[in-house]
Design a protein around this motif. Structure first.
Motif, PDB file in Angstrom:
ATOM      1  N   SER B  32       0.936  -1.558   0.230  1.00 23.98           N
ATOM      2  CA  SER B  32      -0.199   0.159  -0.488  1.00 23.98           C
ATOM      3  C   SER B  32       1.320   1.190   0.266  1.00 23.98           C
ATOM      4  O   SER B  32       0.559   1.971  -1.005  1.00 23.98           O
ATOM      5  N   THR B  36       0.434   3.712  -2.816  1.00 22.86           N
ATOM      6  CA  THR B  36       0.030   5.604  -2.712  1.00 22.86           C
ATOM      7  C   THR B  36       0.880   6.112  -2.921  1.00 22.86           C
ATOM      8  O   THR B  36       0.815   7.376  -2.804  1.00 22.86           O
ATOM      9  N   TRP B  37       2.060   6.182  -2.966  1.00 20.78           N
ATOM     10  CA  TRP B  37       3.742   6.933  -2.337  1.00 20.78           C
ATOM     11  C   TRP B  37       4.320   7.121  -3.525  1.00 20.78           C
ATOM     12  O   TRP B  37       5.178   8.265  -4.206  1.00 20.78           O
ATOM     13  N   ASP B  42      -0.527   8.282  -7.983  1.00 12.10           N
ATOM     14  CA  ASP B  42      -0.348   8.174  -6.286  1.00 12.10           C
ATOM     15  C   ASP B  42      -0.952   9.286  -5.671  1.00 12.10           C
ATOM     16  O   ASP B  42      -1.954   9.984  -6.294  1.00 12.10           O
ATOM     17  N   ILE B  43      -0.184   9.696  -4.552  1.00  9.97           N
ATOM     18  CA  ILE B  43      -0.635  10.858  -3.133  1.00  9.97           C
ATOM     19  C   ILE B  43      -1.295  12.146  -4.408  1.00  9.97           C
ATOM     20  O   ILE B  43      -1.683  12.848  -4.014  1.00  9.97           O
ATOM     21  N   LEU B  51      -6.581  10.720   0.822  1.00 11.84           N
ATOM     22  CA  LEU B  51      -6.008   9.540   1.091  1.00 11.84           C
ATOM     23  C   LEU B  51      -6.744   8.536   0.010  1.00 11.84           C
ATOM     24  O   LEU B  51      -6.354   7.057   0.400  1.00 11.84           O
ATOM     25  N   ALA B  53      -6.102   7.887  -3.039  1.00  7.19           N
ATOM     26  CA  ALA B  53      -4.908   6.619  -3.659  1.00  7.19           C
ATOM     27  C   ALA B  53      -4.653   5.404  -2.607  1.00  7.19           C
ATOM     28  O   ALA B  53      -4.500   4.285  -3.207  1.00  7.19           O
ATOM     29  N   PHE B  54      -4.619   6.240  -0.921  1.00  3.86           N
ATOM     30  CA  PHE B  54      -4.380   4.993   0.087  1.00  3.86           C
ATOM     31  C   PHE B  54      -5.479   3.602   0.139  1.00  3.86           C
ATOM     32  O   PHE B  54      -5.559   2.579  -0.555  1.00  3.86           O
ATOM     33  N   THR B  57      -5.328   0.889  -2.991  1.00  6.29           N
ATOM     34  CA  THR B  57      -4.598   0.573  -2.820  1.00  6.29           C
ATOM     35  C   THR B  57      -5.047  -0.779  -2.517  1.00  6.29           C
ATOM     36  O   THR B  57      -5.626  -1.714  -1.745  1.00  6.29           O
ATOM     37  N   TYR B 118       0.249   7.885   7.415  1.00 11.40           N
ATOM     38  CA  TYR B 118      -0.334   8.744   6.264  1.00 11.40           C
ATOM     39  C   TYR B 118      -1.357   9.653   5.843  1.00 11.40           C
ATOM     40  O   TYR B 118      -0.770  10.908   5.585  1.00 11.40           O
TER      41      TYR B 118
END
Lengths: 309, 240
Positions: B32, B36-37, B42-43, B51, B53-54, B57, B118
């Motif tokens: 994740s 996410t990053w 991504d974010i 969040l 994107a997180f 995922t 996050y």
């Protein structure tokens, strides 16, 4: 706490595993549950412990019905299942603590009971080891310790001495006998001398039905009322002695003992004093009765008679 | 309630003793965190301090990890015979099922707690909508609870962990993908039914910050159904 079983039956599909059995076990009594594999012993034990639902009939523990109050009654029962399943990933002490918590043992009593059980079952040196690292004998002890951790009034032990060495077997039998003074114990085993050494009463189950219920002594009397003795008579040849003995009242058969020349196995009908008859016969004929040993019917023979026919 | 907690505690300890927990935590956080990053949508690409994107995922990574957590819960007990030991203690079938369910929820909860940095990181670089973020976490937790209850039922059906994993994954796939795909291809009642059954429909709505009773009923219904079926699966040993 007494156990009373009334017309208990259990069916697996078309097969009747337990077929209308009834018996009672009183407090302070150790009952040995015998039977061939698949006779219904474990099924009966599983129903008493509440693991399996009751088919027909009912089980009463201290006059309370397992059918109606099964979950509530579980805390009065300690159970060692067949094959002794254990959480092998847990250390002994953690496992006993887990079992004590599940049985609702008060927190203040818990550590004392764990220590006591570890001492009683001889697990002192193994208490921090994971159960998976222990030998079969020690695992069996852990199984016994978990069954007794909450000081239950009823103990149901399915083959408790399997895998133990002879010294451990003697220790565990002694422990069961001690526990049996205050508790109600039902144990199943295939080791027949164990039943004689440990149990007050024997129940033999075959094809789901109780085929014998009584002490080892009473089962012997029921199975064959005949008296059997092995005798060594000197002073005449075996043929003459045999003929003379067969003339005596109540003597059913006289057989030579294989590998022991001169020795005879004499069977008399119930109610006849065989020892006295042998002695008098020898005196009358001027023979010497060098040996006379009563032969008891072995429990194995009783078991075979009851379960094979 | 004490029995439920005792069973849950043992299971959580067992997860950590057998390395299952560490492996899943590392994989979940690595997977994740990467998406996410660092990779794909991504974010930083969204242009907003959120969040999503997180959550997108984790929606997929948890879907795969949960069957791996639940597969052993009852299947292993069935295989080793310890289920007999457990059910002859002073506990009910329901307490066993709920205790096992709770343990898996705790493990997923721990995994999600580890992702809280996050949220704090994003909050430090932009105005994070904390309400929507909390709803996102709630949706992940409810989705996980749904799949845990399905996995627990699958685990109660067999003594083989691989079979339990596959049943759980297949059942999950229906909710995760299949119903959504069917909903897109059907109209009228069937379309509405599949749409209602689709996990993404309810997850997306809740993770955006909209708390709708229908979504909550959906998640709680799956949890209740899974737990009741698992309990029935244990109880059926009593049937002749």
């Amino acid at each position: 706490m007494d156990i009373r079983i009334e017309n208990l039956s259990k069916r697996y599909g078309m097969q009747k595993a337990v077929d209308g059995i009834s018996f009672e076990v009183k407090t302070g009594e150790i009952v040995g549950f015998l039977g061939p594999n698949g006779a219904g012993k474990s099924t009966t034990m599983k129903m008493i412990t509440g693991y399996l639902g009751i088919g027909e009939g009912d089980i009463f523990i201290g006059n309370r019905s397992v059918r109606q109050e099964g979950d509530e009654l579980k805390k009065h029962i300690g159970y060692l299942p067949e094959n002794n399943p254990l959480y092998t990933d847990m250390p002994v002490i953690d496992y006993l603590s887990f079992c004590a918590d599940l049985q609702g043992l008060p927190h203040e009593k818990k550590s004392g009971r764990i220590k006591e059980m570890i001492q009683v079952t001889g697990l002192q040196a193994e208490k921090h080891k994971k159960i998976g690292e222990l030998s079969k004998g020690y695992r069996q002890r852990v199984g016994l310790a978990q069954a007794m951790i909450h000081d239950p009034e009823i103990l149901i032990l399915d083959e408790p001495t399997t895998g133990l060495d002879p010294n451990q077997i003697v220790e565990i039998r002694k422990l069961i006998k001690e526990l049996g003074r205050q508790k109600t114990v039902i144990l199943s085993t295939h080791i027949l001398p164990e039943v004689e050494a440990t149990c007050d009463r024997i129940l033999i189950i075959n094809k789901g039905k109780i085929v014998a219920n009584g002490t080892a002594e009473s089962l012997r009397n029921q199975s064959s009322g005949n008296t059997v003795m092995r005798a060594l008579i000197e002073g005449a040849d075996a043929g003459t002695v045999k003929n003379a003995l067969l003339q005596l009242p109540g003597i059913l058969q006289v057989l030579p003992v294989d590998g022991h020349p001169g020795r005879l196995e004499v069977t008399a009908a119930p109610g006849h004093a065989l020892g006295r008859a042998l002695f008098n016969c020898c005196v009358q004929n001027g023979w010497v009765l060098a040996e006379a040993v009563p032969v008891e019917t072995r429990l194995e023979d009783i078991f075979r008679n009851l379960t094979l026919n | 309630m004490q029995a439920v907690w005792v069973i849950a505690k043992r299971e959580v300890n067992s997860f950590f003793d057998s390395l299952v927990a560490y492996i899943l935590l590392v994989l979940f956080l690595g997977f994740s965190g990467f998406f996410t990053w660092l990779f794909g949508a991504d974010i930083f690409l969204s242009g907003q301090a959120n969040l999503q994107a997180f959550f997108s995922t984790a929606y997929w990574s948890l879907f795969f990890f949960i069957p791996a957590i639940t597969m052993r819960l009852l299947a292993e007990e069935n295989k080793t015979g310890t289920i007999e030991l457990l059910l002859t203690k002073a506990v009910t079938d329901r307490q066993v099922v709920v205790g096992k369910f709770l343990s898996a929820c705790i493990l997923v909860g721990i995994a999600l707690i580890f992702t809280l940095p996050y949220a704090f990181t994003v909050a430090s670089i932009g105005p994070l909508d904390w309400g929507a973020t909390l709803c996102g976490y709630l949706s992940l937790m409810l989705m996980s609870a749904s799949y845990i209850s399905i996995g627990l039922y699958a685990s109660s059906l067999t003594s083989n962990q691989v079979v339990a994993f596959l049943i759980s994954l297949f059942a999950g796939l229906c909710f995760h993908v299949l119903f959504d795909a069917l909903a897109a291809n059907f109209t009228g009642f069937a379309g509405m039914l599949f749409s209602t059954l689709s996990m993404s429909e309810h997850f997306d709505s809740l993770s955006r910050g909209v708390i709708d009773t229908r979504d909550l009923i959906y998640f709680f219904s799956i949890v209740a159904a899974g737990l009741l079926l698992a309990e029935f699966s244990l109880t059926k040993r009593n049937l002749e």
